[in-house]
Design an enzyme around this catalytic site. Structure first.
Site, short mmCIF file in Angstrom:
data_model
loop_
_atom_site.label_atom_id
_atom_site.label_comp_id
_atom_site.label_asym_id
_atom_site.label_seq_id
_atom_site.Cartn_x
_atom_site.Cartn_y
_atom_site.Cartn_z
N GLY A 337 -7.79 0.95 0.25
CA GLY A 337 -7.02 0.66 1.46
C GLY A 337 -7.63 1.31 2.70
N SER A 338 -6.76 1.75 3.61
CA SER A 338 -7.21 2.23 4.91
C SER A 338 -7.93 3.56 4.87
CB SER A 338 -6.01 2.33 5.86
OG SER A 338 -5.46 1.04 6.10
N THR A 339 -8.01 4.22 3.69
CA THR A 339 -8.74 5.49 3.63
C THR A 339 -10.24 5.29 3.88
OG1 THR A 339 -8.95 5.26 1.21
CG2 THR A 339 -7.10 6.57 2.05
N VAL A 340 -10.74 4.02 3.85
CA VAL A 340 -12.16 3.79 4.12
C VAL A 340 -12.42 3.57 5.61
CG1 VAL A 340 -12.52 2.80 1.84
CG2 VAL A 340 -12.06 1.29 3.78
N LYS A 341 -11.41 3.53 6.42
CA LYS A 341 -11.63 3.25 7.86
C LYS A 341 -12.50 4.30 8.54
CE LYS A 341 -7.54 0.34 8.50
NZ LYS A 341 -6.18 0.20 9.04
#
Length: 610
Positions: A337-341
């Site tokens: 999810g958004s932890t790779v942003k």
């Protein structure tokens, strides 16, 4: 006249006796006896000559068969300790109770049917009773079965094995049980020394330590990975025993005993205990199916904690179930999810597609990409890179990703460790998945930028954030304590890593997606990730809630990733589910490691130097 006739008859009888001859010698009998004695003597002399001259080793070998024995010197399995020497797995003396069925049958001469005929079941309690009218030691056999926790029928079946000389009745028993069995004084029942593996920390470390079988061989986890090092090698020697079994002479060493090695892990048991308790609490409160957490030292790559739930107590094998033993931090993959942003922002900075001061227009809160819609929760308007991370804007991060070539973004993910093993060298580690294809649609690239279409593990994600915290250096990930300073390899520029870490601070501040991740006295950098779980034909209604972060920002020491799988109810967002676990564990890790609170001036000095 009569007297004359008697006198004449008497004289005639005397004359007859004098003339009678008796045989006193038989030559053929004498010859037979003489030959028989000579032949027996010859055979004895020949046998003696054969044994003394032709085969002088025969008697020695026969004597050796009756007195020579091979004994073992047990090498107890090595201990496993945490980084400060606290014992996590130890070997303690134990015993095995075994039976020689042939000896038992010879001593008591009963059949299986006779045995079972004397077993009765109490209709009130349902327990087995033995007929007291059976043979004179009838009370002892039920006592043996009871102390070994086996039923009488099983005991009878073991004893009645045809031509058997050895069978285990119970293994891994303690000394009081052995003493009790000895007092029963049952023929054919013996014991032997062995080793029992004990885990003082129970379920807290079960998923990473694994366990051993009854023969002290590692079958899961660290116990299996380092089995040859921990097991050592038993010694063997030939000895001579008397008829009572006492050693009277040491003959020869057959195999030299090799001492087992002790293993010291990088785990800090204090932090591990806190991590496990907080994770367990979060999984239960949110009615989730499972969870995992990793605490990684960003400057060495050492793992200070790796906890999973559900778990089990390895000291109680009745609790064992395969799914409880799995080390989910390295085996279970999920879409991050958004932890790779933050990694996407790093990639855009590395390839010169943006700069730290750029403002991106996300209005009107949604956009069409490749015929599909990408949207934010609401219209954020014009925001900078830090605000993209703070508000977790899908529009903003997608616009950055679309400036990159697919291979550029994939290369950045690979540099941060996605799609590769972490080097921890534990059995069962998954490498995750980075999609490889020749053609990419814009929608696929956009969704990959906020964590869909790729998979990772909790440990891989912690390693990626540790690279950011170390200033762009990748250190070898290790579950073992290192005696020498770790040597890392630079994978991204230091100034970019520091800038991205600084941008991530807003996530835990007011208006961010995870104010519950704050740690009192310390500045933290982090990112939430709440992603739907893939299922056949698309995505379902279950979620994975992830929080990944670093602290303290001024001089990062630990990277922590918390993953909660399938939280139920309305509170499934990572900011509510995973962030509080991060806060509690990070606070304990920093305090227990004597990490000083942030110095604002020191942080700005570091940034200005780059």
């Amino acid at each position: 006249m009569k007297m004359k006739r008697n006198l004449a008859k008497s004289k005639a009888n005397k004359h007859t006796k004098k003339n009678k001859v008796y045989a006193t010698f038989s030559s053929w009998r004498y010859l037979f006896v003489s030959l028989t004695i000579a032949l027996v003597g010859l055979l004895l002399i020949s046998r003696l000559a054969y044994l003394q001259v032709i085969d002088p080793e025969y008697l020695t070998n026969e004597a050796d068969k009756r007195s020579l024995r091979v004994t073992q010197s047990l090498a107890h399995r090595g201990n496993i300790e945490d980084r400060y020497g606290e014992e996590l797995a130890i070997s303690v003396p134990a015993y095995a109770i075994w039976v020689d069925p042939k000896t038992v049958k010879a001593a008591y001469a009963f059949t299986r049917d006779e045995w079972l005929a004397n077993v009765q079941v109490d209709p009130k309690t349902g327990k087995e009773k033995h007929n007291k009218q059976y043979f004179y030691e009838s009370k002892k056999w039920p006592a043996l079965a009871e102390v070994l926790d086996i039923d009488m029928q099983t005991l009878a079946e073991v004893i009645q094995k045809p031509n058997s000389r050895f069978a285990y009745l119970r293994r891994q028993v303690n000394e009081p049980i052995v003493d009790y069995v000895k007092k029963l004084n049952l023929a054919g029942i013996s014991n032997q020394r062995e080793s029992h593996r004990f885990y003082p920390t129970g379920e807290i470390n079960a998923n990473i330590l694994g366990l051993t079988d009854l023969d002290s061989r590692g079958i899961e986890g660290i116990e299996k990975t380092y089995n040859s090092y921990l097991q050592g090698k038993n010694g063997k020697k030939s000895v001579r025993k008397d008829r009572l079994g006492n050693v009277i002479d040491n003959i020869e060493v057959l195999e030299v005993k090799k001492a087992a090695g002790n293993l010291q892990l990088s785990i800090d048991q204090r932090i591990q205990a806190v991590a496990y308790s907080q994770l367990k609490r979060a999984v239960k409160i949110n009615d989730a199916t499972s969870g995992s957490i990793v605490v990684l030292d960003v400057n060495t790559g050492e793992i200070y904690a790796m906890a999973n739930y559900p778990s089990f107590n390895p000291n109680d094998r009745s609790q064992y179930q395969p799914y409880k033993l799995r080390n989910r931090a390295i085996t279970d993959t999920f879409e991050p999810g958004s932890t790779v942003k933050p990694l996407v922002v790093s990639s855009a900075l590395i390839y010169g597609k943006t700069d730290v001061d750029e403002v991106i227009d996300t209005s009107p809160g949604w956009m069409h990409v490749g015929g599909r819609r990408v949207r934010d929760g609401h219209n954020l308007g014009k925001i900078d890179l830090a605000m993209i991370l703070k508000k977790s804007s899908n529009i903003g991060i997608s616009k950055l990703a679309l400036r990159l070539q697919p291979q550029q973004l994939l290369q950045t993910f690979s540099d941060f460790g996605f799609g590769n093993d972490t080097g921890i060298a534990l059995i069962g580690e998954s490498m995750g998945r980075l999609p490889l294809r020749h053609r990419w649609s814009d929608f696929e690239l956009a969704t990959m930028s906020f964590g869909y279409g790729i998979t990772t593990t909790t440990l891989q994600l912690a390693k990626a954030y540790a690279i950011l915290g170390s200033g762009g250096i990748e250190y070898p990930t290790s579950i073992l304590k290192s005696a020498t300073p770790a040597i890392g390899e630079r994978v991204i520029p230091r100034n970019i890593a520091l800038e991205v870490v600084d941008m991530m601070e807003g996530v835990s501040q007011r208006g961010g997606t995870a104010p519950k991740a704050k740690v009192e006295g310390y500045r933290i950098a982090g990112k939430t990730g709440t992603s739907r779980k893939a299922e056949a034909g698309g995505y379902g209604d279950d979620y994975v809630s992830v929080f990944a972060g670093l602290a303290p920002i001024s001089k990062p020491r630990f990277a922590i990733v918390v993953m909660i799988n399938e939280p139920q109810g309305d509170r499934y967002y990572a900011g509510d589910v995973a962030a509080p676990v991060f806060s509690a564990v990070m606070k304990s890790a920093l305090l227990l490691s004597d990490v000083r609170p942030d110095d604002e001036n020191e942080r700005y000095t570091l940034l200005e130097s780059y």
